[in-house]
Design a protein around this motif. Structure first.
Motif, PDB file in Angstrom:
ATOM      1  N   PHE A  85       9.536  -8.737   4.321  1.00 43.57           N
ATOM      2  CA  PHE A  85       8.381  -9.068   5.151  1.00 43.57           C
ATOM      3  C   PHE A  85       7.463 -10.074   4.457  1.00 43.57           C
ATOM      4  O   PHE A  85       7.026 -11.058   5.071  1.00 43.57           O
ATOM      5  N   ALA A  86       7.164  -9.833   3.180  1.00 40.49           N
ATOM      6  CA  ALA A  86       6.228 -10.684   2.445  1.00 40.49           C
ATOM      7  C   ALA A  86       6.872 -11.974   1.950  1.00 40.49           C
ATOM      8  O   ALA A  86       6.175 -12.851   1.437  1.00 40.49           O
ATOM      9  N   LYS A  87       8.208 -12.055   2.080  1.00 38.63           N
ATOM     10  CA  LYS A  87       8.969 -13.246   1.683  1.00 38.63           C
ATOM     11  C   LYS A  87       8.805 -13.552   0.198  1.00 38.63           C
ATOM     12  O   LYS A  87       8.516 -14.683  -0.224  1.00 38.63           O
ATOM     13  N   ARG A  88       9.020 -12.513  -0.600  1.00 39.84           N
ATOM     14  CA  ARG A  88       9.011 -12.677  -2.055  1.00 39.84           C
ATOM     15  C   ARG A  88       9.809 -11.546  -2.675  1.00 39.84           C
ATOM     16  O   ARG A  88      10.197 -10.599  -1.984  1.00 39.84           O
ATOM     17  N   SER A  89      10.042 -11.610  -3.979  1.00 41.91           N
ATOM     18  CA  SER A  89      10.939 -10.653  -4.627  1.00 41.91           C
ATOM     19  C   SER A  89      10.227  -9.666  -5.542  1.00 41.91           C
ATOM     20  O   SER A  89      10.877  -8.830  -6.179  1.00 41.91           O
ATOM     21  N   THR A  90       8.902  -9.736  -5.621  1.00 43.16           N
ATOM     22  CA  THR A  90       8.130  -8.806  -6.445  1.00 43.16           C
ATOM     23  C   THR A  90       6.916  -8.321  -5.659  1.00 43.16           C
ATOM     24  O   THR A  90       6.488  -8.970  -4.698  1.00 43.16           O
ATOM     25  N   VAL A  91       6.335  -7.199  -6.087  1.00 47.06           N
ATOM     26  CA  VAL A  91       5.117  -6.729  -5.421  1.00 47.06           C
ATOM     27  C   VAL A  91       3.902  -7.519  -5.901  1.00 47.06           C
ATOM     28  O   VAL A  91       2.889  -7.581  -5.202  1.00 47.06           O
ATOM     29  N   TYR A  92       3.982  -8.099  -7.085  1.00 48.07           N
ATOM     30  CA  TYR A  92       2.875  -8.911  -7.575  1.00 48.07           C
ATOM     31  C   TYR A  92       3.218 -10.383  -7.408  1.00 48.07           C
ATOM     32  O   TYR A  92       4.365 -10.797  -7.544  1.00 48.07           O
ATOM     33  N   ALA A  93       2.195 -11.170  -7.058  1.00 43.91           N
ATOM     34  CA  ALA A  93       2.450 -12.573  -6.765  1.00 43.91           C
ATOM     35  C   ALA A  93       1.147 -13.359  -6.842  1.00 43.91           C
ATOM     36  O   ALA A  93       0.047 -12.792  -6.817  1.00 43.91           O
ATOM     37  N   GLU A  94       1.285 -14.666  -6.940  1.00 43.49           N
ATOM     38  CA  GLU A  94       0.134 -15.561  -6.959  1.00 43.49           C
ATOM     39  C   GLU A  94       0.269 -16.598  -5.855  1.00 43.49           C
ATOM     40  O   GLU A  94       1.355 -17.127  -5.610  1.00 43.49           O
ATOM     41  N   THR A  95      -0.839 -16.856  -5.176  1.00 45.27           N
ATOM     42  CA  THR A  95      -0.924 -17.972  -4.246  1.00 45.27           C
ATOM     43  C   THR A  95      -2.294 -18.587  -4.435  1.00 45.27           C
ATOM     44  O   THR A  95      -3.068 -18.175  -5.309  1.00 45.27           O
ATOM     45  N   THR A  96      -2.618 -19.599  -3.650  1.00 49.80           N
ATOM     46  CA  THR A  96      -3.954 -20.177  -3.688  1.00 49.80           C
ATOM     47  C   THR A  96      -4.478 -20.326  -2.272  1.00 49.80           C
ATOM     48  O   THR A  96      -3.727 -20.636  -1.345  1.00 49.80           O
ATOM     49  N   PHE A  97      -5.759 -20.088  -2.115  1.00 54.90           N
ATOM     50  CA  PHE A  97      -6.466 -20.355  -0.864  1.00 54.90           C
ATOM     51  C   PHE A  97      -7.410 -21.519  -1.136  1.00 54.90           C
ATOM     52  O   PHE A  97      -8.412 -21.359  -1.848  1.00 54.90           O
ATOM     53  N   GLY A  98      -7.083 -22.688  -0.625  1.00 57.73           N
ATOM     54  CA  GLY A  98      -7.937 -23.842  -0.839  1.00 57.73           C
ATOM     55  C   GLY A  98      -8.159 -24.165  -2.301  1.00 57.73           C
ATOM     56  O   GLY A  98      -9.253 -24.591  -2.687  1.00 57.73           O
ATOM     57  N   GLY A  99      -7.148 -23.955  -3.124  1.00 54.57           N
ATOM     58  CA  GLY A  99      -7.243 -24.248  -4.549  1.00 54.57           C
ATOM     59  C   GLY A  99      -7.780 -23.107  -5.398  1.00 54.57           C
ATOM     60  O   GLY A  99      -7.830 -23.223  -6.627  1.00 54.57           O
ATOM     61  N   ILE A 100      -8.178 -22.008  -4.781  1.00 54.16           N
ATOM     62  CA  ILE A 100      -8.685 -20.844  -5.511  1.00 54.16           C
ATOM     63  C   ILE A 100      -7.553 -19.838  -5.674  1.00 54.16           C
ATOM     64  O   ILE A 100      -6.915 -19.438  -4.685  1.00 54.16           O
ATOM     65  N   GLY A 153       0.822  -1.211   0.000  1.00 58.49           N
ATOM     66  CA  GLY A 153       0.000   0.000   0.000  1.00 58.49           C
ATOM     67  C   GLY A 153       0.847   1.249   0.000  1.00 58.49           C
ATOM     68  O   GLY A 153       2.079   1.190   0.121  1.00 58.49           O
ATOM     69  N   ASN A 154       0.215   2.397  -0.111  1.00 56.08           N
ATOM     70  CA  ASN A 154       0.970   3.656  -0.146  1.00 56.08           C
ATOM     71  C   ASN A 154       1.668   3.949   1.181  1.00 56.08           C
ATOM     72  O   ASN A 154       2.740   4.568   1.206  1.00 56.08           O
ATOM     73  N   HIS A 155       1.111   3.494   2.304  1.00 51.92           N
ATOM     74  CA  HIS A 155       1.754   3.762   3.592  1.00 51.92           C
ATOM     75  C   HIS A 155       3.073   3.014   3.754  1.00 51.92           C
ATOM     76  O   HIS A 155       3.866   3.378   4.622  1.00 51.92           O
ATOM     77  N   GLU A 156       3.293   2.023   2.938  1.00 51.29           N
ATOM     78  CA  GLU A 156       4.585   1.323   2.966  1.00 51.29           C
ATOM     79  C   GLU A 156       5.711   2.188   2.401  1.00 51.29           C
ATOM     80  O   GLU A 156       6.889   1.795   2.446  1.00 51.29           O
ATOM     81  N   PHE A 157       5.379   3.378   1.889  1.00 48.96           N
ATOM     82  CA  PHE A 157       6.370   4.268   1.272  1.00 48.96           C
ATOM     83  C   PHE A 157       6.529   5.590   2.017  1.00 48.96           C
ATOM     84  O   PHE A 157       7.023   6.566   1.453  1.00 48.96           O
ATOM     85  N   TYR A 158       6.147   5.650   3.288  1.00 49.21           N
ATOM     86  CA  TYR A 158       6.144   6.936   3.991  1.00 49.21           C
ATOM     87  C   TYR A 158       7.372   7.196   4.848  1.00 49.21           C
ATOM     88  O   TYR A 158       7.480   8.269   5.450  1.00 49.21           O
ATOM     89  N   PHE A 168      11.110  -0.945  -1.126  1.00 49.26           N
ATOM     90  CA  PHE A 168      10.672  -2.203  -1.721  1.00 49.26           C
ATOM     91  C   PHE A 168      11.349  -3.392  -1.038  1.00 49.26           C
ATOM     92  O   PHE A 168      10.717  -4.430  -0.817  1.00 49.26           O
ATOM     93  N   ARG A 169      12.624  -3.254  -0.686  1.00 46.19           N
ATOM     94  CA  ARG A 169      13.321  -4.346  -0.007  1.00 46.19           C
ATOM     95  C   ARG A 169      12.655  -4.676   1.325  1.00 46.19           C
ATOM     96  O   ARG A 169      12.542  -5.853   1.700  1.00 46.19           O
ATOM     97  N   SER A 170      12.219  -3.657   2.046  1.00 49.13           N
ATOM     98  CA  SER A 170      11.555  -3.902   3.332  1.00 49.13           C
ATOM     99  C   SER A 170      10.271  -4.701   3.134  1.00 49.13           C
ATOM    100  O   SER A 170       9.990  -5.649   3.889  1.00 49.13           O
ATOM    101  N   PHE A 171       9.486  -4.341   2.133  1.00 45.01           N
ATOM    102  CA  PHE A 171       8.263  -5.087   1.844  1.00 45.01           C
ATOM    103  C   PHE A 171       8.586  -6.509   1.415  1.00 45.01           C
ATOM    104  O   PHE A 171       7.949  -7.475   1.878  1.00 45.01           O
ATOM    105  N   HIS A 172       9.572  -6.664   0.527  1.00 42.35           N
ATOM    106  CA  HIS A 172       9.921  -7.996   0.033  1.00 42.35           C
ATOM    107  C   HIS A 172      10.372  -8.914   1.163  1.00 42.35           C
ATOM    108  O   HIS A 172       9.996 -10.095   1.204  1.00 42.35           O
TER     109      HIS A 172
END
Length: 334
Positions: free
Chosen positions: A138-153, A102-107, A132-136
């Protein structure tokens, strides 16, 4: 069973007030594919975040995931991310968590140090890359966009790849999306459409002329490429876009809408849902601005995916009560 057809329109946004206020039909438990939760805009309100996690465990113990639609922290300091992690570690939570930036991650650049606001000397030695490094981390990934699944969705998280103040002094929080992210989104939407799966898209900033507040000038220019993003999402009948940022109250009638994108073949549009907020709530002040919702504000969503419909329920974590729900028929049975 016969599915109820959604209304269609050629205008930009369509609010299905009757549909949004109607109770969801009872469905056999065997038809439930998965259930998950969505919150946004924690912004340092860690007590309410803990309350939300406790409420989610009590009301939805089988939740397969939690999507957080941005503004995880108040400013983006590493210690603020660490504070959020502590709340997660000390409270029950779904196994999978999908984070949107979010935008507050850049303040951080607005502060000379954590106790001294110094916008006149922005960026106060803070580099764009460090945010961006701080977010990455925390989120344990290398991009701001990502895909996961919740119960196959499938759950896709989107986000800005530039903090625009570093690139244009006249801008601040506007969202810039690269060609790579757009191509990735197009590919993933097509992939899941071929497999007849609804797709949950989570982003912090709302698209214009969609849910509560987005007809106001305050939120009309959040995206630098809104038409391109709308053009991709608008092709797919079973896309559900969850956005935060506005903090607008889920009691409002346009908390859920169908957004029809002119020029696409999908005349039913796609679903757009306001996520409320964990922190302070707002509503229209009648003068083109916002007014604070009085009282203890802490809201979010539960999403139940059935084989032929998606039921979205608005939850007041502060009072421990359901606010409303909408049942959205799927174009194809899962």
């Amino acid at each position: 069973m016969e599915r109820r057809s959604l209304l269609s329109a050629t205008a930009g946004a369509l609010v299905l007030s009757g549909l949004a206020q109607a109770p969801a039909e009872a469905a056999p438990a065997s038809d439930l594919v998965t259930t998950f939760n969505v919150v946004s805009d924690i912004q340092g309100d860690l007590g309410d975040f803990a309350q939300a996690l406790q409420d989610i465990r009590a009301t939805n113990p089988n939740s397969s995931g939690l999507a957080v639609a941005g503004d995880i922290t108040p400013r983006g300091y590493d210690f603020e991310y660490a504070d959020v992690q502590k709340v997660l570690d000390r409270n029950p939570k779904p196994r999978e968590v999908a984070w949107a930036i979010g935008n507050h991650e850049f303040y951080v650049p607005k502060w000379a140090d954590p106790n001294t606001l110094a916008q006149s000397t922005w960026p106060n030695g803070t580099t764009e890359d460090s945010l961006f490094r701080s977010f990455h981390r925390f989120a344990k990934r290398s991009t701001v966009y990502a895909e996961t699944t919740f119960g196959g969705i499938p759950v896709l998280t989107l986000g800005t790849e530039r903090y625009m103040k570093y690139h244009d002094a006249s801008l601040w929080d506007e969202v810039w999306i690269s060609d790579a992210q757009f191509q990735w989104l197009e590919d993933r939407l097509q992939y899941w459409a071929r497999r007849r799966k609804p797709v949950m898209v989570v982003t912090h900033h709302p698209l214009p002329n969609t849910v509560s507040g987005t007809r106001s000038k305050i939120y009309q220019s959040d995206y630098l490429q809104p038409d391109r993003l709308l053009g991709l999402l608008g092709r797919h009948r079973d896309v559900f876009l969850f956005s935060g940022h506005t903090h607008w109250d889920l009691t409002l009638s346009d908390w859920y809408v169908r957004r029809v994108v002119p020029g696409t073949a999908n005349l039913d549009g796609f679903s757009v849902v306001n996520t409320g907020a964990v922190q302070t709530g707002f509503a229209d002040n009648g003068q083109g601005g916002e007014s604070t919702v009085p009282g203890h504000f802490n809201q979010g969503l539960q999403v139940d995916v059935y084989r032929d419909r998606v039921v979205i329920r608005a939850r007041d974590f502060a009072t421990g009560s359901w606010m409303k729900q909408v049942s959205v028929p799927l174009a194809t049975r899962i």
